[in-house]
Design an enzyme around this catalytic site. Structure first.
Site, mmCIF file in Angstrom:
data_model
loop_
_atom_site.group_PDB
_atom_site.id
_atom_site.type_symbol
_atom_site.label_atom_id
_atom_site.label_comp_id
_atom_site.label_asym_id
_atom_site.label_seq_id
_atom_site.Cartn_x
_atom_site.Cartn_y
_atom_site.Cartn_z
ATOM 1 N N SER A 85 44.404 50.600 63.111
ATOM 2 C CA SER A 85 45.726 50.000 62.895
ATOM 3 C C SER A 85 46.427 50.626 61.700
ATOM 4 C CB SER A 85 45.595 48.487 62.707
ATOM 5 O OG SER A 85 44.849 48.179 61.549
ATOM 6 N N TYR A 86 45.686 50.886 60.641
ATOM 7 C CA TYR A 86 46.242 51.485 59.417
ATOM 8 C C TYR A 86 46.679 52.918 59.687
ATOM 9 C CZ TYR A 86 46.323 52.979 54.479
ATOM 10 O OH TYR A 86 46.681 53.466 53.252
#
Length: 250
Positions: A152-153
């Site tokens: 996600s990052y």
């Protein structure tokens, strides 16, 4: 005084890398608008920066909301009258293997990272155009390398880099420069990780050619000063790796 009388907005500016950048820019004469959720740290840093002779403003705002970007812009213009530098540093995310990364984790990372960056760039565009200002966004070596548990990052950070390169080209004729810093720095979160996982921490340090983490003010902050100042007047759309040589781009 490379940034004397300049006005800089710094998201996540009350702690960690953001606080280091706030101090570095203030040392070069910039007036600072700190955007953060930590009121205690924000108030303390405002007093500290005012003590070195610059003006400072703290705003407690959720940067994931577009209306708050407009409110931030309005408050900064009301106090300082202009915006010269926009630094989109804040970002929240959760680590998990890809198949365990929930939609909510992706949503958190994109709202606080990519969308927050997009909203503030839109809100401050006319002001940056008026001052021929600079935007500094943040990428990540973990995204470029494809580190495990960073789905996600990494996705949000690479979206920020892609957006930054496009906008750098579109805004260049108007004198606005857009660049990216990809840092590794010693923050409270990293210190906690070091205490909990010393072996993994030492392995990470061993992979850094310069064998240390960056200092938020002396290393990351000075890179931000460079990109915010006329020293980098012929740079836009670039990713500046301030990571001790961990990721080398060719």
């Amino acid at each position: 005084m490379l940034l004397e009388n300049k006005v800089a907005i710094i998201t996540g500016g009350a702690g960690g890398i953001g606080a280091g950048i706030s101090r570095a820019l203030a040392a070069e004469g910039a007036n600072i608008a700190i955007i953060d959720l930590n009121e205690e740290k924000g108030a303390e840093l405002v007093k500290e920066l005012e003590g070195v002779g610059v003006q400072a403003l703290f705003l407690k705002k959720d940067i994931s909301l577009e209306e708050n970007a407009k409110e931030i812009r309005a408050a900064v213009i009301k106090k300082f009258g202009k915006i010269d530098v926009l630094i989109n540093n804040a970002h929240a995310s959760r680590q998990a293997a890809f198949m365990e990364t929930t939609n909510e984790m992706f949503e958190l990372s994109f709202k606080t990272g990519f969308l927050a960056t997009l909203f503030l760039m839109r809100a401050c565009y006319e002001d940056l155009k008026a001052t021929k200002g600079a935007v500094i966004n943040f990428g990540s070596g973990s995204a470029m390398k494809g580190m495990e548990t960073q789905a996600s990052y990494a996705a949000s950070k690479e979206a920020i880099r892609g957006l930054s390169r496009v906008v750098a080209n579109e805004w260049a004729p108007e004198g606005i420069r857009v660049n990216i810093i990809s840092p590794i720095a010693e923050t409270e979160g990293v210190k906690d990780w070091k205490e909990k996982f010393p072996a993994e921490f030492e392995a990470m340090i061993d992979r850094i050619p310069l064998k240390r983490l960056g200092d938020p003010q002396k290393d990351i902050g000075q890179a931000a000063v460079f990109l915010a100042s006329d020293m980098s007047s012929f740079m836009t759309g670039q990713t500046l790796m301030v990571d001790g040589g961990s990721i080398q781009l060719y």
